[in-house]
Design a protein around this motif. Structure first.
Motif, PDB file in Angstrom:
ATOM      1  N   ILE A  73     -49.498  34.364 -20.675  1.00 36.28           N
ATOM      2  CA  ILE A  73     -49.318  33.658 -19.405  1.00 36.28           C
ATOM      3  C   ILE A  73     -48.961  32.199 -19.661  1.00 36.28           C
ATOM      4  CG2 ILE A  73     -50.559  32.774 -17.388  1.00 36.28           C
ATOM      5  CD1 ILE A  73     -51.935  35.411 -17.114  1.00 36.28           C
ATOM      6  N   ALA A  74     -49.679  31.561 -20.572  1.00 32.79           N
ATOM      7  CA  ALA A  74     -49.422  30.151 -20.865  1.00 32.79           C
ATOM      8  C   ALA A  74     -48.014  29.945 -21.425  1.00 32.79           C
ATOM      9  CB  ALA A  74     -50.465  29.631 -21.848  1.00 32.79           C
ATOM     10  N   LEU A  75     -47.664  30.719 -22.431  1.00 33.39           N
ATOM     11  CA  LEU A  75     -46.351  30.557 -23.063  1.00 33.39           C
ATOM     12  C   LEU A  75     -45.221  30.930 -22.111  1.00 33.39           C
ATOM     13  CD1 LEU A  75     -47.180  32.014 -26.593  1.00 33.39           C
ATOM     14  CD2 LEU A  75     -46.743  29.625 -26.022  1.00 33.39           C
ATOM     15  N   GLY A  76     -45.381  32.040 -21.393  1.00 33.33           N
ATOM     16  CA  GLY A  76     -44.335  32.461 -20.469  1.00 33.33           C
ATOM     17  C   GLY A  76     -44.105  31.452 -19.370  1.00 33.33           C
ATOM     18  N   ALA A  77     -45.183  30.879 -18.832  1.00 29.64           N
ATOM     19  CA  ALA A  77     -45.055  29.903 -17.739  1.00 29.64           C
ATOM     20  C   ALA A  77     -44.327  28.649 -18.207  1.00 29.64           C
ATOM     21  CB  ALA A  77     -46.439  29.550 -17.209  1.00 29.64           C
ATOM     22  N   VAL A  78     -44.746  28.113 -19.346  1.00 23.37           N
ATOM     23  CA  VAL A  78     -44.172  26.858 -19.836  1.00 23.37           C
ATOM     24  C   VAL A  78     -42.705  27.023 -20.204  1.00 23.37           C
ATOM     25  CG1 VAL A  78     -44.236  25.191 -21.728  1.00 23.37           C
ATOM     26  CG2 VAL A  78     -46.358  25.904 -20.609  1.00 23.37           C
ATOM     27  N   PHE A  79     -42.400  28.030 -20.998  1.00 22.60           N
ATOM     28  CA  PHE A  79     -41.043  28.134 -21.532  1.00 22.60           C
ATOM     29  C   PHE A  79     -40.062  28.739 -20.535  1.00 22.60           C
ATOM     30  CE2 PHE A  79     -43.493  27.381 -25.322  1.00 22.60           C
ATOM     31  CZ  PHE A  79     -42.665  26.554 -26.063  1.00 22.60           C
ATOM     32  N   VAL A 136     -28.193  29.314  -8.298  1.00 25.62           N
ATOM     33  CA  VAL A 136     -28.877  30.004  -7.200  1.00 25.62           C
ATOM     34  C   VAL A 136     -29.667  31.209  -7.713  1.00 25.62           C
ATOM     35  CG1 VAL A 136     -28.556  31.278  -5.043  1.00 25.62           C
ATOM     36  CG2 VAL A 136     -27.189  29.237  -5.498  1.00 25.62           C
ATOM     37  N   GLY A 137     -28.969  32.128  -8.414  1.00 25.36           N
ATOM     38  CA  GLY A 137     -29.606  33.378  -8.826  1.00 25.36           C
ATOM     39  C   GLY A 137     -30.582  33.205  -9.967  1.00 25.36           C
ATOM     40  N   ALA A 138     -30.127  32.546 -11.049  1.00 18.46           N
ATOM     41  CA  ALA A 138     -30.999  32.360 -12.203  1.00 18.46           C
ATOM     42  C   ALA A 138     -31.964  31.205 -11.993  1.00 18.46           C
ATOM     43  CB  ALA A 138     -30.149  32.121 -13.455  1.00 18.46           C
ATOM     44  N   GLY A 139     -31.489  30.145 -11.348  1.00 19.95           N
ATOM     45  CA  GLY A 139     -32.323  28.962 -11.166  1.00 19.95           C
ATOM     46  C   GLY A 139     -33.306  29.080 -10.025  1.00 19.95           C
ATOM     47  N   ILE A 140     -32.801  29.066  -8.791  1.00 15.39           N
ATOM     48  CA  ILE A 140     -33.678  29.055  -7.617  1.00 15.39           C
ATOM     49  C   ILE A 140     -34.447  30.369  -7.483  1.00 15.39           C
ATOM     50  CG2 ILE A 140     -33.738  28.893  -5.103  1.00 15.39           C
ATOM     51  CD1 ILE A 140     -31.287  27.068  -5.282  1.00 15.39           C
ATOM     52  N   PHE A 141     -33.718  31.487  -7.415  1.00  8.74           N
ATOM     53  CA  PHE A 141     -34.394  32.773  -7.232  1.00  8.74           C
ATOM     54  C   PHE A 141     -35.154  33.197  -8.486  1.00  8.74           C
ATOM     55  CE2 PHE A 141     -30.886  33.844  -3.980  1.00  8.74           C
ATOM     56  CZ  PHE A 141     -31.606  33.221  -2.979  1.00  8.74           C
ATOM     57  N   GLY A 142     -34.670  32.756  -9.651  1.00  3.43           N
ATOM     58  CA  GLY A 142     -35.376  33.075 -10.887  1.00  3.43           C
ATOM     59  C   GLY A 142     -36.697  32.338 -10.976  1.00  3.43           C
ATOM     60  N   PHE A 143     -36.674  31.037 -10.717  1.00  4.49           N
ATOM     61  CA  PHE A 143     -37.924  30.269 -10.799  1.00  4.49           C
ATOM     62  C   PHE A 143     -38.878  30.629  -9.667  1.00  4.49           C
ATOM     63  CE2 PHE A 143     -40.639  26.460 -10.591  1.00  4.49           C
ATOM     64  CZ  PHE A 143     -41.092  26.463 -11.911  1.00  4.49           C
ATOM     65  N   LEU A 144     -38.331  31.150  -8.563  1.00  2.00           N
ATOM     66  CA  LEU A 144     -39.180  31.604  -7.462  1.00  2.00           C
ATOM     67  C   LEU A 144     -40.195  32.635  -7.939  1.00  2.00           C
ATOM     68  CD1 LEU A 144     -39.820  31.819  -4.388  1.00  2.00           C
ATOM     69  CD2 LEU A 144     -37.999  33.539  -4.260  1.00  2.00           C
ATOM     70  N   ILE A 145     -39.798  33.488  -8.878  1.00  2.00           N
ATOM     71  CA  ILE A 145     -40.691  34.556  -9.338  1.00  2.00           C
ATOM     72  C   ILE A 145     -41.215  34.312 -10.750  1.00  2.00           C
ATOM     73  CG2 ILE A 145     -39.550  36.274  -7.875  1.00  2.00           C
ATOM     74  CD1 ILE A 145     -38.104  37.309 -10.335  1.00  2.00           C
ATOM     75  N   ASN A 146     -40.926  33.172 -11.361  1.00  2.00           N
ATOM     76  CA  ASN A 146     -41.341  32.935 -12.739  1.00  2.00           C
ATOM     77  C   ASN A 146     -42.772  32.440 -12.906  1.00  2.00           C
ATOM     78  OD1 ASN A 146     -39.049  33.885 -13.918  1.00  2.00           O
ATOM     79  ND2 ASN A 146     -38.348  31.929 -14.722  1.00  2.00           N
ATOM     80  N   PRO A 147     -43.263  31.485 -12.092  1.00  2.00           N
ATOM     81  CA  PRO A 147     -44.633  31.008 -12.292  1.00  2.00           C
ATOM     82  C   PRO A 147     -45.632  32.159 -12.173  1.00  2.00           C
ATOM     83  CG  PRO A 147     -43.433  29.531 -10.830  1.00  2.00           C
ATOM     84  CD  PRO A 147     -42.574  30.742 -11.021  1.00  2.00           C
TER      85      PRO A 147
END
Length: 760
Positions: A538-544, A594-605
């Motif tokens: 969780i820590a590594l995935g969130a940060v990177f 849009v797709g990788a940045g906005i929508f990607g980070f929407l589900i990344n944290p």
């Protein structure tokens, strides 16, 4: 110019990142949930560990992640079987205990009585009774009763079928296999609600959200989500600061007066690559057709406007083909571009190169046709015990049977061999372009190398092991090194046209690759937060994964530089001939943001994905990133090569204009009118009531959700129209019908074009 510091930085990033990815991954696999023998309190064997593995194989053979999800990974029409089993098991236990207390059921109790039973449920479900010395888990008789009830329930789901889940009748009839799959579903739920030894969170870091068993986001998910936002802002600030400090004006001060490709006759191997691009368009068309059927099955289950297509092509097959063909056609376009570019950048055509290109093309056709046929037969249970080798492995994006997977890997090695032999003379020459050539070679080597990660698990590998290596392929191969390869190819194309200086392009490629991989390699862990992983993931995935978004800060600059190149006709009129290929690169930049940045980070944290895992905001990101970025890039590269092979011929640009805008507008509409609102409503349901409810037929079959599914139609129609127009245009290039009557003083020769495409 010396690039030593760039090479050192890149080497440090790659070596350090893979050391972390490998070391943590090894620990994650070694601490995966055990596969225990399950006994009741009186010593009766309920099922053993091999039964769980057999059940996993049964689930895989039916399509696995292409019909419902497990631990949140897979398709989105049927339930998440982990969340569904967990919720149903909890309700059965609560009702059993309430009935023993004299009530009709749990719901008939007052709030105080319910609170007592809920507390008992939490103690019962979270207590870990696993004994590593005997490899046993002891469950109560009530849990055994719940298991048998759910065993019968899921046997009916897959035996009689469920329209709401797009599962046809008779999907699984064998009683033994039904019991084995039930054992596997039980195990995925057990890992989700049982605390790890010495921990207060489950093996899946408390996923899925289920209030009945106190599955809530762990503190680490909240902490590292906050820190990921802080690091994202810091990274963006640092990158902008660095960019502002750099000298500008590295682009070529003046465009050439004529197209550099005019003086270069296509080599036999370059002409032979043209048929690859035709296959790209054909596979893309079939992929879209399968996508239409897959989306529509979400409304009708197994029908298409009343036609019972599900009897022949059930949801599991259409979605498998839709996902698999997306990977195949995009990868084919990039590989064909590499084969075309290699002789162009080296100025060398090795003897027998055309034959190698043709042999590879034949192998590609065998893999595509064989894997699609095998997937259909495997899901239809017609391959017996050979399903893993020739049918469907059951893992999204790596569905094709292991035999076809190995054959594809051999094809990639052959492709690398063809690339190396074409590049060798240029690599041995001491020239200004040599560093960029070396980067081209490295990225080419990475393509077969990282696809090989998909061969690191076997038919009976535990789910955690398979998920770890699967995401090496999906994230590192598809999203990672293919993007690096494409970046290098685009740089070569622009430098070959003298639109960019070699030094500027080389520095940009090395820097962007270093920045991208610094977050992208370890960022693979953001796919594995809840896949039976240890808390450090969780820590590594969130940060990177947050750092992955940082390079997108400058994406607007990239887009406008591409637009500047496309509009360079005032300085060099011939540049206008490349306008639409370059505009597809502009679309790549837009959808990257849009797709990788906005929508990607929407589900990344982690705290966001905890509630969003397996909901429709994931395919929102998938569609806008996979097609928006990699699909558009594949189309742009295809058009660039088709343009370069006949640089003096003038295209009829109206079809390209219509196709470009229909594709982009259609993709935007299907995302914003349907997938995005469905995902938001599911998110609310997931937060309020649990993951099971957000994926349930009770919620997804409401009139509102059905209406939102139908709202995909406008975007789908426009997108499909753009595909048809572009497909006809490409076919017209092969026949000569897509050329203007005259271009640069030359007349389109249909016979010559046909010979060009045939490559023979």
């Amino acid at each position: 110019m010396s690039y030593k510091r760039y090479w050192i930085a890149l080497a440090i990033v790659v070596v350090a990142s893979f050391a972390v990815l490998g070391g943590v991954g090894r620990k994650m696999i070694s601490q995966a949930p055990p596969l225990p023998d399950v006994y009741t309190a009186d010593g009766q064997l309920l099922f053993n560990g091999p039964t769980i593995t057999n059940g996993q194989n049964v689930w895989q053979s039916l399509g696995g992640q292409e019909i419902g999800t497990v631990w949140g990974h897979g398709a989105y029409v049927a339930p998440d079987w982990t969340a569904d089993w967990l919720h149903r098991e909890s309700l059965i236990l609560l009702d059993l205990w309430a009935q023993r207390a004299g009530a009709a059921n749990f719901a008939s109790l007052n709030l105080d009585q319910q609170a007592v039973l809920k507390a008992r449920l939490i103690r019962e479900m979270r207590r870990n009774t696993y004994d590593p010395a005997t490899n046993r888990v002891i469950v109560s008789d009530d849990v055994a009763t719940a298991f048998h009830q759910l065993e019968d329930y899921y046997a009916n789901v897959f035996g009689a079928g469920r329209t709401a889940y797009a599962i046809p009748p008779g999907a699984l009839k064998n009683p033994v296999k039904q019991q084995q799959m039930a054992a596997f579903f039980w195990w995925t739920a057990w890992a989700a609600h049982t605390d790890r030894p010495g921990s207060s969170v489950s093996y899946t870091n408390n996923w899925p959200h289920e209030p009945l068993v106190a599955n809530q986001p762990p503190a680490s998910a909240i902490l590292w989500s906050v820190l990921s936002f802080v690091l994202l802002l810091a990274g963006i600030g640092g990158l902008v600061w660095w960019y502002a400090s750099q000298e500008k004006g590295d682009f070529h001060p003046a465009f050439p007066k004529k197209d550099p490709f005019l003086s270069i006759a296509p080599t036999p191997s370059q002409r032979a690559t043209m048929k690859y691009f035709l296959v790209v368009v054909l596979m893309w068309g079939v992929q879209i057709l399968m996508g239409v059927l897959t989306a529509h099955y979400g409304v009708e289950g197994g029908g298409f406007y009343g036609i019972p297509l599900g009897k022949i092509l059930p949801y599991a097959i259409t979605r498998t083909w839709h996902v698999q063909l997306a990977i195949l056609w995009i990868a084919t376009s990039w590989l064909a571009t590499g084969l075309y570019v290699a002789p162009a950048v080296s100025g060398h055509e090795p003897k027998g190169q055309r034959m190698g290109v043709n042999v590879l093309f034949g192998a590609l056709l065998i893999v595509v046709a064989g894997s699609l046929a095998g997937e259909w037969m495997g899901i239809e249970q017609r391959l017996g015990n050979l399903w893993f080798w020739f049918g469907d492995q059951g893992y999204a994006y790596l569905d094709l049977g292991r035999f076809w997977q190995i054959l594809l890997f051999v094809g990639l090695v052959l492709w690398l061999f063809l690339m190396v032999r074409a590049l060798r003379p240029a690599l041995t020459r001491d020239s200004e372009s040599r560093p960029l050539m070396i980067m081209f070679l490295i990225s080419s080597i990475a393509i077969p190398l990282f696809y090989a990660a998909g061969l690191m698990y076997g038919q009976r590998s535990e789910l955690v092991t398979a998920e770890y290596w699967r995401w090496w392929v999906v994230h590192l191969w598809v999203e990672g090194f293919f993007e690096v390869f494409a970046t290098v190819v685009i740089a070569f194309l622009f430098t070959r046209l003298n639109l960019l200086e070699i030094r500027s392009a080389t520095r940009t490629v090395l820097f962007s690759t270093t920045i991208f991989l610094s977050g992208g390699i370890i960022g693979t862990f953001h796919h594995l937060y809840f896949a039976g992983s240890t808390p450090v993931v969780i820590a590594l995935g969130a940060v990177f994964s947050a750092l992955e978004v940082v390079p997108l800060t400058l994406i607007g600059y990239e887009a406008w530089e591409n637009i500047r190149l496309a509009r360079g006709k005032s300085e060099a009129p011939w540049v206008a001939n490349y306008k639409w290929p370059i505009y597809f690169f502009v679309a790549v930049a837009f959808w990257n943001m849009v797709g990788a940045g906005i929508f990607g980070f929407l589900i990344n944290p982690p705290v966001a994905l905890y509630y969003l895992q397996g909901l429709n905001l994931t395919p929102l990101h998938g569609h806008t990133a996979l097609f928006g970025v990699y699909g558009m890039l594949g189309l742009g590269l295809t058009l660039f090569c088709l343009r370069a092979v006949r640089p003096g011929m003038q295209w009829k640009e109206s079809p390209l204009k219509w196709s470009f805008w229909l594709l982009n507008i259609g993709l935007g509409l299907m995302a914003m009118l349907s997938m995005f609102p469905i995902g938001l409503l599911q998110t609310i349901a997931s937060i309020q009531r649990g993951t099971w409810y957000a994926r349930s037929a009770e919620f997804l079959q409401t009139p509102t959700m059905q209406t939102l599914r139908w709202m995909r139609v406008p975007g789908d129609v426009l997108f499909a129209a753009g595909c048809v127009i572009l497909g006809l245009f490409v076919i017209g290039l092969l026949t000569g019908h897509s050329y203007a009557k005259a271009g640069s003083g030359r007349i389109a020769n249909k016979k010559e074009e046909r010979v060009l495409v045939a490559g023979d």
